[in-house]
Scaffold this active site. Structure first.
Site: not given
Length: 298
Positions: A79, A65, A174, A38
């Site tokens: 987000d 991540y 997310r 993203d």
């Protein structure tokens, strides 16, 4: 130019933006990427150049991540890029209350992808439908999360939890942030995301655009070898005659303990030629060329 590049994607760049910029830097059109990030996210974006674009589908799928989740805020995109839907103080929230819920997100789990995502439904990307205000029936998907590690807890009106997440391909961080907020009752959204591992490439070996430009201008830039990110696949070496036939797209009968469906394939000079597919007919084992890279003659 043929090979892979471990790009450290900057914030506010789409994956498509990164490919476009690299096409200008390297003056070549044949560039692709593995594992979309993203615009808000940073970190490892695997890039394939030239013949490497044909190998993207065979790269390992494990990802990792570092994510920061902000509690008390719910957004349309899950987000901080999106419109705030609701907001409430979560000042009394503690790490001790959150920790037990993290176990719910480890293992094989189901999650709804964010409404604003690149997943396609009826041939259209979800974010395109969401931007039109259409009500979307988003199907759940099975994903695998192997580990979640707490790194930091920051108290406040909208406290933040920073975690490391190791997961399989297709996992939306997310969605984890959103669903964790729902379980706790305060709501939550993803504040920061840095991908530290993707397609076998780690953040510690990544390059920024500035690094790439400087190395290229100094004549020191090198792409990652075509077969290096494919070390998770078993290999097979062919003799000279077999190599020539394989290079022409012909099937080869092999003997030995070959049982895996896909193989890295090397010629009699130990040069990487591409990808083979194993076919077993009764007791005969045959390797069929799946990706032939056509190595230039020396």
């Amino acid at each position: 130019m043929d090979g892979f590049l471990n790009l450290n994607k900057p914030q506010h760049f789409t994956s498509h933006d990164c490919v476009a910029k690299l096409r200008r830097i390297f003056n070549t059109k044949k560039i692709g990427h593995g594992g979309t990030l993203d615009p808000l996210a940073t970190g490892v974006l695997p890039i394939a150049v030239g013949k490497a674009t044909r190998l993207l589908q065979f790269l390992p799928t494990q990802k990792a991540y570092q994510a920061t989740i902000k509690f008390g805020i719910v957004t349309a995109t899950d987000d901080l890029e999106g419109e705030i839907i609701s907001q409430q103080s979560a000042f009394d929230l503690t790490l001790e209350k959150i920790t037990p819920y993290l176990q719910d997100f480890i293992g094989e789990i189901e999650q709804y992808p964010p409404a604003y995502s690149a997943i396609k439904k009826d041939g259209k990307k979800l974010y395109e439908l969401a931007r039109k205000g259409e009500v979307i029936d988003i199907p759940k998907r099975q994903v695998i999360v192997t580990n979640i590690e707490v790194l930091n807890w920051q108290k406040g009106e909208f406290p933040e939890l920073t975690i490391n997440i190791h997961c399989g391909g297709g996992t939306y961080i997310r969605s984890i942030a959103r669903d964790l907020g729902e379980k706790i009752g305060t709501g939550a959204t993803l504040a920061l995301l840095n991908r530290t591992l993707s397609c076998g490439m780690g953040i510690e070996n990544s390059y920024t655009f500035e690094d790439i430009i400087e190395l290229k201008n100094n004549g020191n830039f090198q792409l990652i070898n075509l077969d290096y990110p494919l070390q998770h696949l078993p290999d097979i070496y062919l003799g000279e005659e077999e190599s020539n036939r394989w290079d022409l797209g012909q099937k080869i009968i092999v003997e030995g303990d070959y049982l895996e469906p896909i193989y890295r394939t090397y010629n009699h000079n130990s040069e990487f030629m591409g990808i083979s597919e194993l076919i077993i007919n009764d007791t005969v084992k045959i390797i069929k060329p799946k990706i032939v890279l056509k190595i230039p003659s020396k």
